[in-house]
Design a protein around this motif. Sequence first.
Motif, PDB file in Angstrom:
ATOM      1  N   SER A  83      13.502  -6.636  -8.292  1.00 16.66           N
ATOM      2  CA  SER A  83      14.458  -7.193  -7.331  1.00 16.66           C
ATOM      3  C   SER A  83      13.834  -7.230  -5.940  1.00 16.66           C
ATOM      4  N   GLY A  84      13.967  -8.365  -5.285  1.00 12.79           N
ATOM      5  CA  GLY A  84      13.396  -8.552  -3.952  1.00 12.79           C
ATOM      6  C   GLY A  84      11.929  -8.944  -3.949  1.00 12.79           C
ATOM      7  N   LEU A  85      11.317  -9.071  -5.134  1.00 11.20           N
ATOM      8  CA  LEU A  85       9.902  -9.462  -5.177  1.00 11.20           C
ATOM      9  C   LEU A  85       9.767 -10.980  -5.234  1.00 11.20           C
ATOM     10  N   SER A  86       8.651 -11.488  -4.710  1.00 13.30           N
ATOM     11  CA  SER A  86       8.360 -12.921  -4.844  1.00 13.30           C
ATOM     12  C   SER A  86       7.950 -13.180  -6.302  1.00 13.30           C
ATOM     13  N   ASP A  87       7.910 -14.446  -6.691  1.00 11.08           N
ATOM     14  CA  ASP A  87       7.525 -14.777  -8.069  1.00 11.08           C
ATOM     15  C   ASP A  87       6.144 -14.221  -8.395  1.00 11.08           C
ATOM     16  N   GLN A  88       5.238 -14.337  -7.416  1.00  5.73           N
ATOM     17  CA  GLN A  88       3.876 -13.852  -7.670  1.00  5.73           C
ATOM     18  C   GLN A  88       3.851 -12.330  -7.809  1.00  5.73           C
ATOM     19  N   GLU A  89       4.610 -11.638  -6.955  1.00  2.00           N
ATOM     20  CA  GLU A  89       4.678 -10.170  -7.054  1.00  2.00           C
ATOM     21  C   GLU A  89       5.317  -9.752  -8.382  1.00  2.00           C
ATOM     22  N   ALA A  90       6.319 -10.513  -8.822  1.00  6.17           N
ATOM     23  CA  ALA A  90       6.980 -10.195 -10.084  1.00  6.17           C
ATOM     24  C   ALA A  90       5.999 -10.351 -11.248  1.00  6.17           C
ATOM     25  N   GLU A  91       5.156 -11.383 -11.179  1.00  2.94           N
ATOM     26  CA  GLU A  91       4.142 -11.579 -12.226  1.00  2.94           C
ATOM     27  C   GLU A  91       3.145 -10.422 -12.250  1.00  2.94           C
ATOM     28  N   GLU A  92       2.753  -9.972 -11.059  1.00  6.97           N
ATOM     29  CA  GLU A  92       1.827  -8.835 -10.972  1.00  6.97           C
ATOM     30  C   GLU A  92       2.452  -7.588 -11.572  1.00  6.97           C
ATOM     31  N   LEU A  93       3.759  -7.425 -11.313  1.00  8.06           N
ATOM     32  CA  LEU A  93       4.472  -6.256 -11.833  1.00  8.06           C
ATOM     33  C   LEU A  93       4.482  -6.268 -13.369  1.00  8.06           C
ATOM     34  N   VAL A  94       4.707  -7.438 -13.934  1.00 11.12           N
ATOM     35  CA  VAL A  94       4.704  -7.556 -15.395  1.00 11.12           C
ATOM     36  C   VAL A  94       3.334  -7.138 -15.943  1.00 11.12           C
ATOM     37  N   ALA A  95       2.263  -7.607 -15.301  1.00 13.06           N
ATOM     38  CA  ALA A  95       0.911  -7.273 -15.758  1.00 13.06           C
ATOM     39  C   ALA A  95       0.673  -5.764 -15.656  1.00 13.06           C
ATOM     40  N   LEU A  96       1.153  -5.195 -14.553  1.00 12.20           N
ATOM     41  CA  LEU A  96       0.990  -3.755 -14.315  1.00 12.20           C
ATOM     42  C   LEU A  96       1.716  -2.940 -15.395  1.00 12.20           C
ATOM     43  N   ARG A 107      -2.802  16.047  -7.729  1.00  7.17           N
ATOM     44  CA  ARG A 107      -3.774  15.344  -8.580  1.00  7.17           C
ATOM     45  C   ARG A 107      -3.058  14.263  -9.414  1.00  7.17           C
ATOM     46  N   ASP A 108      -1.905  14.617  -9.983  1.00 11.16           N
ATOM     47  CA  ASP A 108      -1.129  13.642 -10.762  1.00 11.16           C
ATOM     48  C   ASP A 108      -0.678  12.475  -9.885  1.00 11.16           C
ATOM     49  N   ALA A 109      -0.302  12.803  -8.630  1.00  8.00           N
ATOM     50  CA  ALA A 109       0.188  11.760  -7.719  1.00  8.00           C
ATOM     51  C   ALA A 109      -0.940  10.773  -7.402  1.00  8.00           C
ATOM     52  N   ILE A 110      -2.144  11.294  -7.196  1.00  8.31           N
ATOM     53  CA  ILE A 110      -3.274  10.407  -6.882  1.00  8.31           C
ATOM     54  C   ILE A 110      -3.557   9.489  -8.074  1.00  8.31           C
ATOM     55  N   GLU A 111      -3.485  10.083  -9.257  1.00  4.73           N
ATOM     56  CA  GLU A 111      -3.704   9.288 -10.470  1.00  4.73           C
ATOM     57  C   GLU A 111      -2.640   8.189 -10.604  1.00  4.73           C
ATOM     58  N   ALA A 112      -1.382   8.541 -10.329  1.00  4.01           N
ATOM     59  CA  ALA A 112      -0.280   7.569 -10.435  1.00  4.01           C
ATOM     60  C   ALA A 112      -0.430   6.458  -9.393  1.00  4.01           C
ATOM     61  N   MET A 113      -0.852   6.831  -8.163  1.00  2.00           N
ATOM     62  CA  MET A 113      -1.036   5.813  -7.113  1.00  2.00           C
ATOM     63  C   MET A 113      -2.180   4.883  -7.490  1.00  2.00           C
ATOM     64  N   ARG A 114      -3.210   5.465  -8.099  1.00  4.05           N
ATOM     65  CA  ARG A 114      -4.347   4.642  -8.537  1.00  4.05           C
ATOM     66  C   ARG A 114      -3.873   3.660  -9.608  1.00  4.05           C
ATOM     67  N   ALA A 115      -3.043   4.143 -10.534  1.00  9.10           N
ATOM     68  CA  ALA A 115      -2.569   3.303 -11.641  1.00  9.10           C
ATOM     69  C   ALA A 115      -1.788   2.082 -11.144  1.00  9.10           C
ATOM     70  N   VAL A 116      -1.046   2.229 -10.029  1.00  5.97           N
ATOM     71  CA  VAL A 116      -0.287   1.071  -9.547  1.00  5.97           C
ATOM     72  C   VAL A 116      -0.990   0.378  -8.374  1.00  5.97           C
ATOM     73  N   GLY A 117      -2.174   0.862  -8.008  1.00 10.67           N
ATOM     74  CA  GLY A 117      -2.979   0.188  -6.981  1.00 10.67           C
ATOM     75  C   GLY A 117      -2.510   0.420  -5.550  1.00 10.67           C
ATOM     76  N   ILE A 118      -2.020   1.637  -5.233  1.00  4.58           N
ATOM     77  CA  ILE A 118      -1.568   1.881  -3.854  1.00  4.58           C
ATOM     78  C   ILE A 118      -2.262   3.090  -3.229  1.00  4.58           C
ATOM     79  N   VAL A 119      -3.383   3.513  -3.832  1.00  8.01           N
ATOM     80  CA  VAL A 119      -4.016   4.746  -3.354  1.00  8.01           C
ATOM     81  C   VAL A 119      -4.489   4.607  -1.898  1.00  8.01           C
ATOM     82  N   ASP A 120      -4.841   3.396  -1.482  1.00  8.53           N
ATOM     83  CA  ASP A 120      -5.285   3.186  -0.094  1.00  8.53           C
ATOM     84  C   ASP A 120      -4.162   3.419   0.912  1.00  8.53           C
ATOM     85  N   ALA A 121      -2.936   3.321   0.445  1.00  9.76           N
ATOM     86  CA  ALA A 121      -1.792   3.494   1.354  1.00  9.76           C
ATOM     87  C   ALA A 121      -1.220   4.908   1.278  1.00  9.76           C
TER      88      ALA A 121
END
Length: 252
Positions: free
Chosen positions: A178-191, A128-142
């Motif tokens: 590290s290894g993220l594109s500029d756009q991915e890095a910006e998304e990470l900051v927002a997250l 249950r915690d794992a599903i919540e954590a995946m939802r929080a970072v937006g990867i639950v579909d994967a």
Amino acid sequence: MLEVKGITAIFGGVTALSAVSFGVEQGEFLGLIGPNGAGKTTVLNAISRLSTLADGDIEFEGASLLPMRPHEIIRRGIVRTYQNMALCPTMSVLANVMLGGLWRRPSSAFAEWLGTPAARQRSTEVERDAIEAMRAVGIVDAALARVDSLAHGMRRKVELARALCAHPRLILLDEPASGLSDQEAEELVALIRRFRSSLGLTMIVIEHHMDVVMALSDRIVVLDGGRVIAEGIPSAVAANPAVLEAYLGQPA
Ligand SMILES: Nc1ncnc2c1ncn2[C@@H]1O[C@H](COP(=O)(O)OP(=O)(O)OP(=O)(O)O)[C@@H](O)[C@H]1O
Ligand SMILES: [Mg+2]
């Protein structure tokens, strides 16, 4: 919340850290920067008790971490990510994220094997915690995808979800962009900013991606050659001649 007091780390004659001291307030986001080999990862290893110290002490909420084992550190609420991610590539995203919850509540292999009610209850809670954590970072579909089928940016999110699944209060991130594109890095900051307000986290982040450090940190500590060479608010650190010299290798 955390007090690093004059820590020195020596590996086979190499002094990786030399009397490093700094503190982190509850709720603060601290950036840890410095050139390659400055000792940044060694500081996180010392806090999470993965490397031994020649001298100094580290206190978390008034208690020394030095006598504690790595799993005890996690149970106190200190959770980290790794520069090289350290995910299990052939396992699913869900299984990897659940590891974070299992770190926090270890149980005996024997109880797992017997499938005792307590062991079953624990896996349900961790899932249950794992599903919540995946939802929080937006990867639950994967959730059911194998980690080795994912792009690098997604793997970084899996790693973050695994850390969140361990219910951190102090989270230590080693080069999350590290290894993220500029756009991915910006998304990470927002997250990360979103977690900050919703989970009330305290954080130490190591990052070479300057935009990310500047955007996330309340305060920055700069290491060079295993010593703290500067400390302050991001704008002051960015303008500090000693910092420019460490990065560019010449006086500013
Ligand atoms: N386990 C170890 N054994 C031997 N030397 C080590 C060990 N860990 C770190 N070192 C050395 O200590 C120094 C600091 O390393 P560390 O990994 O902490 O640097 P860093 O600031 O994280 O660098 P980077 O930006 O490249 O990740 C380096 O000289 C490194 O080679
Ligand atoms: Mg490092």
